[in-house]
Design a protein around this motif. Structure first.
Motif, PDB file in Angstrom:
ATOM      1  N   GLY A  26       0.752  -1.199  -0.016  1.00  0.00           N
ATOM      2  CA  GLY A  26       0.166  -0.103  -0.029  1.00  0.00           C
ATOM      3  C   GLY A  26       0.773   0.951  -0.198  1.00  0.00           C
ATOM      4  N   LEU A  27       2.107   1.094  -0.239  1.00  0.00           N
ATOM      5  CA  LEU A  27       2.961   2.350  -0.226  1.00  0.00           C
ATOM      6  C   LEU A  27       3.127   2.864  -1.610  1.00  0.00           C
ATOM      7  N   VAL A  28       3.238   4.237  -1.670  1.00  0.00           N
ATOM      8  CA  VAL A  28       3.424   5.084  -2.726  1.00  0.00           C
ATOM      9  C   VAL A  28       4.973   4.943  -3.223  1.00  0.00           C
ATOM     10  N   VAL A  29       5.445   4.075  -4.088  1.00  0.00           N
ATOM     11  CA  VAL A  29       6.652   3.697  -4.611  1.00  0.00           C
ATOM     12  C   VAL A  29       7.225   4.486  -5.643  1.00  0.00           C
ATOM     13  N   ARG A  30       8.385   5.077  -5.617  1.00  0.00           N
ATOM     14  CA  ARG A  30       8.888   5.526  -6.972  1.00  0.00           C
ATOM     15  C   ARG A  30      10.264   4.910  -7.272  1.00  0.00           C
ATOM     16  N   PRO A  31      10.892   4.343  -8.453  1.00  0.00           N
ATOM     17  CA  PRO A  31      12.070   3.988  -8.908  1.00  0.00           C
ATOM     18  C   PRO A  31      12.742   5.287  -9.250  1.00  0.00           C
ATOM     19  N   PHE A  32      14.125   5.047  -9.022  1.00  0.00           N
ATOM     20  CA  PHE A  32      15.130   6.420  -9.416  1.00  0.00           C
ATOM     21  C   PHE A  32      16.145   5.769  -9.832  1.00  0.00           C
ATOM     22  N   LYS A  33      16.838   6.237 -10.822  1.00  0.00           N
ATOM     23  CA  LYS A  33      18.233   5.933 -11.308  1.00  0.00           C
ATOM     24  C   LYS A  33      19.053   7.215 -11.769  1.00  0.00           C
ATOM     25  N   PRO A  34      19.845   7.807 -10.878  1.00  0.00           N
ATOM     26  CA  PRO A  34      20.649   9.110 -11.398  1.00  0.00           C
ATOM     27  C   PRO A  34      21.077   9.213 -12.555  1.00  0.00           C
ATOM     28  N   GLN A  35      21.791   8.088 -12.980  1.00  0.00           N
ATOM     29  CA  GLN A  35      22.604   8.108 -14.163  1.00  0.00           C
ATOM     30  C   GLN A  35      22.488   6.694 -14.734  1.00  0.00           C
ATOM     31  N   ASN A  36      22.076   6.555 -16.098  1.00  0.00           N
ATOM     32  CA  ASN A  36      22.056   5.161 -16.727  1.00  0.00           C
ATOM     33  C   ASN A  36      22.830   5.185 -18.205  1.00  0.00           C
ATOM     34  N   MET A  37      23.345   4.122 -18.623  1.00  0.00           N
ATOM     35  CA  MET A  37      23.812   4.086 -19.884  1.00  0.00           C
ATOM     36  C   MET A  37      23.181   2.738 -20.522  1.00  0.00           C
ATOM     37  N   GLU A  98      35.217  13.495 -21.930  1.00  0.00           N
ATOM     38  CA  GLU A  98      34.487  15.007 -22.003  1.00  0.00           C
ATOM     39  C   GLU A  98      33.287  14.749 -21.061  1.00  0.00           C
ATOM     40  N   PHE A  99      32.514  13.592 -20.851  1.00  0.00           N
ATOM     41  CA  PHE A  99      31.391  13.536 -20.195  1.00  0.00           C
ATOM     42  C   PHE A  99      31.741  13.818 -18.681  1.00  0.00           C
ATOM     43  N   GLN A 100      32.970  13.617 -18.353  1.00  0.00           N
ATOM     44  CA  GLN A 100      33.567  13.663 -16.918  1.00  0.00           C
ATOM     45  C   GLN A 100      33.346  15.086 -16.421  1.00  0.00           C
ATOM     46  N   SER A 101      33.524  16.009 -17.358  1.00  0.00           N
ATOM     47  CA  SER A 101      33.330  17.292 -17.215  1.00  0.00           C
ATOM     48  C   SER A 101      32.049  17.914 -17.145  1.00  0.00           C
ATOM     49  N   TRP A 102      31.044  17.193 -17.758  1.00  0.00           N
ATOM     50  CA  TRP A 102      29.579  17.479 -17.812  1.00  0.00           C
ATOM     51  C   TRP A 102      28.957  17.564 -16.336  1.00  0.00           C
ATOM     52  N   LYS A 103      29.593  16.445 -15.954  1.00  0.00           N
ATOM     53  CA  LYS A 103      29.135  16.001 -14.477  1.00  0.00           C
ATOM     54  C   LYS A 103      28.381  16.942 -13.651  1.00  0.00           C
ATOM     55  N   PRO A 104      29.348  18.035 -13.236  1.00  0.00           N
ATOM     56  CA  PRO A 104      28.774  19.154 -12.408  1.00  0.00           C
ATOM     57  C   PRO A 104      27.638  19.805 -12.723  1.00  0.00           C
ATOM     58  N   ARG A 105      27.428  20.035 -13.804  1.00  0.00           N
ATOM     59  CA  ARG A 105      26.380  20.915 -14.563  1.00  0.00           C
ATOM     60  C   ARG A 105      24.953  19.817 -14.483  1.00  0.00           C
ATOM     61  N   LEU A 106      25.161  18.450 -14.517  1.00  0.00           N
ATOM     62  CA  LEU A 106      23.943  17.559 -14.398  1.00  0.00           C
ATOM     63  C   LEU A 106      23.660  17.199 -13.204  1.00  0.00           C
ATOM     64  N   GLU A 107      24.359  17.482 -12.118  1.00  0.00           N
ATOM     65  CA  GLU A 107      24.139  17.349 -10.869  1.00  0.00           C
ATOM     66  C   GLU A 107      22.917  17.847 -10.334  1.00  0.00           C
ATOM     67  N   ALA A 108      22.537  18.983 -10.687  1.00  0.00           N
ATOM     68  CA  ALA A 108      21.498  19.935 -10.344  1.00  0.00           C
ATOM     69  C   ALA A 108      20.102  19.224 -10.964  1.00  0.00           C
ATOM     70  N   SER A 109      20.042  18.747 -12.149  1.00  0.00           N
ATOM     71  CA  SER A 109      18.829  18.128 -12.616  1.00  0.00           C
ATOM     72  C   SER A 109      18.751  16.864 -12.057  1.00  0.00           C
ATOM     73  N   VAL A 110      19.849  16.032 -11.701  1.00  0.00           N
ATOM     74  CA  VAL A 110      19.616  14.861 -10.770  1.00  0.00           C
ATOM     75  C   VAL A 110      18.995  15.130  -9.665  1.00  0.00           C
ATOM     76  N   LEU A 137      36.328   7.028 -10.576  1.00  0.00           N
ATOM     77  CA  LEU A 137      35.741   7.898 -11.362  1.00  0.00           C
ATOM     78  C   LEU A 137      34.843   8.616 -10.018  1.00  0.00           C
ATOM     79  N   ARG A 138      35.369   8.473  -8.875  1.00  0.00           N
ATOM     80  CA  ARG A 138      34.384   9.118  -7.713  1.00  0.00           C
ATOM     81  C   ARG A 138      34.364  10.437  -7.845  1.00  0.00           C
ATOM     82  N   LYS A 139      35.375  11.484  -8.207  1.00  0.00           N
ATOM     83  CA  LYS A 139      35.214  12.814  -8.451  1.00  0.00           C
ATOM     84  C   LYS A 139      34.107  13.127  -9.203  1.00  0.00           C
TER      85      LYS A 139
END
Length: 480
Positions: A26-37, A98-110, A137-139
């Motif tokens: 009876g719970l309201v459940v939502r799945p979430f995956k921040p980043q997927n490939m 190149e995508f590594q440098s995109w991560k900071p600006r994508l974080e807000a959307s996540v 890849l932690r940074k």
């Protein structure tokens, strides 16, 4: 949040099972995956696209899929790296570095998407990406511990005993991650166990002792996992063939295959033998139908098809009276030309297709993301599917469409002799009536398979399976 000791440890399936199990409470459940490939995507009710796994998890939670369930989706292409989809819309292409440098600006959307889901749900179940131990890849991480730390989400680490070395997987993860990251972990699960669980009780105790994390469950192998739509194309390498029916459908395994869950209903038909053709294997002479599936890089996959000599095999198949069907990218490949003047898939170019349909495709323009309903042309067999493509196809064979939409539009093309056809619609065979009508045209035996009902029953069985081996009350208490 479920994070893994590696890729393909079963995170997606466990999240789906937990989502259905908690929804059943009876719970309201939502799945979430921040980043997927993944190149296996689904169209959402809010007009975007997300990974197929999150769409299945939404179905498990009994809610419509939303772009916020997978705010960053990477879709690997050929020469241009990966297409980057943010909150359901393409924002550009990026190579891995190149995508590594995109991560900071994508974080807000996540985090914006996460907060939206959290505000409307009793429970959000988050799925990590790849391995929690990828400390190189932690940074700037937005997919695993970086997300968990910022969102303050407790982590359950999932190991895969089927691949071996699960003790080292979990204990090794504890050894290499930052202590502050390790502190986010509230316990571990061991997944895909086969055999007598009492034989691994000492192993579970050893992992708990060495890692300092409590054991939250030993989950046996779920044998019906193959009845659910898969997201990762790695499953295609494992599924050499499905079914033992008299009608043979052959699918060339192209490098950038996309939306391959189109094949699942066919593979479950008892009258069909569905063969995923590996590189180096010829198209068998006994094939009744050659099916060219969707592609994320149509021109590159056409070149791969020619390198394998499958183009010659397909032409010979048609000369013998065999049938060919192309879906989305496969439809484009069947035409006379594919032009990419804007460099959507790589350097601007125009290449000849197989020439089996009198149509030509020009890539470019806005991406079509649309749920559609209608009927197979020439019949009253209904379907419910979706379009997900870039480009427009035109030509004389469009006068004989493959499908007619509910609003009166049509899609696809068919040769005058009826042997070769194609369309842009994915999900065409999930409806039992449309699949049955199509198989009848092939002369194949039809069955009473209720595909969508089987998916629902499998999700219920998965939920029961997970609930039998994971303490749901304890997980609920650990959530915050």
């Amino acid at each position: 949040m479920l994070q893994g000791t590696g890729s393909d440890v079963g995170k997606s399936l466990l999240v789906a099972g937990l989502a259905r199990a908690f929804a059943n409470r009876g719970l309201v459940v939502r799945p979430f995956k921040p980043q997927n490939m993944s190149n296996n995507a689904a169209v959402t009710v809010d007009g975007g696209e997300i990974g197929r796994a999150q769409a299945l998890q939404a179905r498990a939670a009994r809610v419509p899929p939303s772009v916020h369930m997978n705010p960053v989706l990477l879709k690997p292409q050929s020469d241009v790296g990966s297409q980057v989809v943010v909150q359901g819309r393409v924002i550009g292409n990026a190579k891995a570095r190149e995508f590594q440098s995109w991560k900071p600006r994508l974080e807000a959307s996540v985090h914006e998407s996460f907060e939206k889901l959290a505000a409307e749900a009793d429970l959000v179940i988050v799925e990590g990406a790849g391995s929690a131990a990828e400390v190189n890849l932690r940074k700037g991480d937005i997919a695993n511990m970086g997300f968990a730390r910022k969102a303050d989400v407790p982590v359950v680490l999932v190991g895969d005993i089927d691949r071996g070395g699960v003790i080292a997987q979990v204990v090794g993860t504890k050894a290499v991650v930052d202590p502050a990251d390790a502190a986010m972990v509230v316990g571990f699960l061991v997944n895909k166990f086969r055999g007598d669980p009492s034989l691994f009780s000492a192993g579970m105790e050893l992992i708990a002792e060495k890692s300092g994390w409590p054991a939250l469950g030993l989950v046996p192998w779920f044998r019906d996992a193959g009845l659910l739509p898969a997201e990762d194309a790695v499953v295609l390498d494992k599924r050499r063939a499905a079914g033992e029916g008299a009608t043979t459908i052959v699918v060339p395994r192209l490098p950038h295959i996309a939306n391959f869950d189109d094949l699942d209903p066919l593979g479950q038909e008892p009258g069909v033998r569905l063969i995923m053709l590996r590189p180096g294997e010829p198209i068998p002479a006994e094939a009744d139908l050659v099916l060219l599936p969707g592609s994320k890089a149509t021109i590159a996959d056409l070149a791969a098809l020619r390198r394998e000599g499958w183009d010659v095999d397909i032409l010979a198949h048609v000369r013998r009276g065999g049938r060919v069907l192309g879906i989305c990218g496969g439809y484009q490949i069947l035409g006379r030309t594919i032009a990419d003047p804007d460099g959507v898939e790589g350097p601007p170019t125009s290449v000849p297709g197989l020439g089996l349909l009198d149509v030509e495709t020009v890539l470019g323009g806005d991406k079509c993301l649309e749920s559609v309903t209608g009927t197979l042309a020439g019949s009253n067999a209904p379907f419910a599917g979706y379009e997900m493509h870039v480009g427009r196809t035109s030509g004389a064979d469009r006068a004989r469409p493959l499908v007619t939409f509910a609003d009166g539009r049509d899609d696809g093309a068919t040769r005058p002799d009826g042997c070769v056809s194609g369309c842009y619609v994915h999900g065409l065979f999930a409806d039992d009536r449309a699949r049955g009508a199509f198989l009848e045209r092939l002369g194949a035996a039809t069955s009473d398979l209720a595909y969508e009902a089987r998916v629902e029953a499998t999700l219920d069985a998965l939920a029961a399976h997970v609930a039998d081996h994971v303490d749901l009350d304890r997980l609920w208490a650990l959530a915050r």
